[in-house]
Design a protein around this motif. Structure first.
Motif, mmCIF file in Angstrom:
data_model
loop_
_atom_site.group_PDB
_atom_site.id
_atom_site.type_symbol
_atom_site.label_atom_id
_atom_site.label_comp_id
_atom_site.label_asym_id
_atom_site.label_seq_id
_atom_site.Cartn_x
_atom_site.Cartn_y
_atom_site.Cartn_z
ATOM 1 N N UNK A 13 10.060 -1.589 -13.476
ATOM 2 C CA UNK A 13 10.249 -2.073 -14.851
ATOM 3 C C UNK A 13 10.267 -0.888 -15.814
ATOM 4 N N UNK A 14 11.139 -0.969 -16.785
ATOM 5 C CA UNK A 14 11.231 0.110 -17.770
ATOM 6 C C UNK A 14 9.899 0.315 -18.484
ATOM 7 N N UNK A 15 9.157 -0.767 -18.674
ATOM 8 C CA UNK A 15 7.873 -0.684 -19.370
ATOM 9 C C UNK A 15 6.796 -0.006 -18.539
ATOM 10 N N UNK A 30 15.853 -3.363 -24.282
ATOM 11 C CA UNK A 30 17.242 -3.718 -23.956
ATOM 12 C C UNK A 30 17.405 -4.088 -22.490
ATOM 13 N N UNK A 31 16.530 -3.573 -21.622
ATOM 14 C CA UNK A 31 16.594 -3.875 -20.193
ATOM 15 C C UNK A 31 15.180 -3.953 -19.640
ATOM 16 N N UNK A 32 14.913 -4.994 -18.860
ATOM 17 C CA UNK A 32 13.594 -5.110 -18.235
ATOM 18 C C UNK A 32 13.440 -4.122 -17.088
ATOM 19 N N UNK A 33 14.541 -3.868 -16.354
ATOM 20 C CA UNK A 33 14.471 -3.088 -15.119
ATOM 21 C C UNK A 33 15.143 -1.740 -15.285
ATOM 22 N N UNK A 34 14.589 -0.752 -14.567
ATOM 23 C CA UNK A 34 15.122 0.605 -14.589
ATOM 24 C C UNK A 34 15.436 1.045 -13.169
ATOM 25 N N UNK A 57 7.695 -2.678 -8.950
ATOM 26 C CA UNK A 57 7.859 -3.249 -10.295
ATOM 27 C C UNK A 57 6.929 -2.667 -11.344
ATOM 28 N N UNK A 58 5.677 -2.451 -10.984
ATOM 29 C CA UNK A 58 4.697 -1.989 -11.964
ATOM 30 C C UNK A 58 4.447 -0.492 -11.899
ATOM 31 N N UNK A 59 5.215 0.215 -11.096
ATOM 32 C CA UNK A 59 5.073 1.655 -11.011
ATOM 33 C C UNK A 59 3.789 2.120 -10.383
ATOM 34 N N UNK A 60 3.154 1.260 -9.597
ATOM 35 C CA UNK A 60 1.851 1.591 -9.015
ATOM 36 C C UNK A 60 1.936 2.140 -7.608
ATOM 37 N N UNK A 61 3.077 1.945 -6.937
ATOM 38 C CA UNK A 61 3.195 2.389 -5.547
ATOM 39 C C UNK A 61 3.594 3.854 -5.475
#
Length: 286
Positions: free
Chosen positions: A55-57, A70-74, A22-26
């Protein structure tokens, strides 16, 4: 890191490994070697591709940046060889299923998901079937494909990724699709998904598919959409039409709306979860 979590699932037997991040940390930027190992059916988990849930962010891919707000998830989708791809119609339904079952997303509302083909939405019916609005198709003219000495005319259709749709007398005509079918490299400089199609009845077709970067698969969602559009045009019925598309792994239903959007409906099933053990010879990220 000694391990990381994964899930396994499929849509009409087009199977995927999902990597929650989710947080792009893995994983940061997924290492192609890791994707290829995960998809290896003998040395890994076995899959047609990998779906990283981020998450897109939290991801700096230009498509993820464009999806913010526009979207929370990528959906960071990778082919079995580790290369990136714009979209996956079966994969995005499975991605949405994961979000509902593991990230608290409300299945009674449309689920927007960022992809390299733009932001697409997935909805669920009361029976649990998932429908993804694949957006507008682009019919880009005629081309041709070949397998060995045999060649067929084909229709060039883009569903965010490129397809060549060829109508054949029998699905056996294409023979074993171990190698990518021949295609016009000037038309498809980055490769192409090739669909071979037979008619079974009114608005009912069957197909085989060779996906670039993955080989022959049991199903292809974007391919089924391209096949439906090419079939509707060839049959002279056009929009406001629904077709049944049989694939080796099951059945998909595709509708071309009056608004020029293609809707893809089919199953999405999560079948397993676990932890992948990290080894030094396969980096987790690039």
């Amino acid at each position: 890191m000694t391990s990381f979590p994964f899930l396994k699932g499929h849509g009409t037997e087009n199977d995927f490994v999902l990597l929650p991040d989710p947080d792009g940390t893995v994983h940061g930027e997924l290492a192609p070697g890791l994707v290829a190992r995960l998809c290896d059916r003998r040395a890994g988990l076995g899959a047609d591709g990998v779906l990283r849930v981020v998450r897109a962010s939290s991801y700096d891919d230009p498509a993820a940046v464009a999806a913010r707000g526009r979207a929370e998830w990528f959906m960071d989708y990778r082919n079995a060889d580790g290369s990136t791809s714009e979209m996956c119609g079966n994969g995005i339904r499975l991605f949405a299923r994961y979000l509902v079952e593991h990230e608290g997303v409300d299945p009674s509302r449309a689920v927007p998901i960022g992809t390299r083909a733009g932001v697409l939405t997935v909805t669920f019916d009361e029976a649990g079937a998932a429908t993804v609005d694949m957006g507008r198709p682009r019919v880009l003219g005629e081309t041709k494909v070949s397998v060995g000495p045999s060649a067929w005319p084909a229709t060039h259709v883009s569903m965010g990724n490129p397809h060549a749709v060829a109508f054949v007398e029998s699905l056996d005509d294409a023979g074993p699709l171990l190698e990518p079918p021949g295609h016009d490299e000037a038309v498809y400089p980055h490769g192409v998904n090739v669909e071979f199609v037979v008619r079974h009845g009114p608005r009912h077709v069957a197909m085989r598919v060779h996906e670039r970067g993955s080989g022959e698969t049991r199903s292809c969602g974007t391919g089924a959409c391209a096949v439906m559009v090419a079939s509707a045009i060839a049959d002279g019925v056009g929009r406001n039409t629904s077709y049944r598309v049989d694939v080796p792994g099951g059945t998909l239903h595709v509708t071309w709306t009056d608004e020029d959007h293609v809707l893809l409906t089919g199953p999405a099933v999560l079948v397993a979860s676990g932890n992948w053990l990290v080894t030094d010879d396969v980096p987790v990220r690039t």
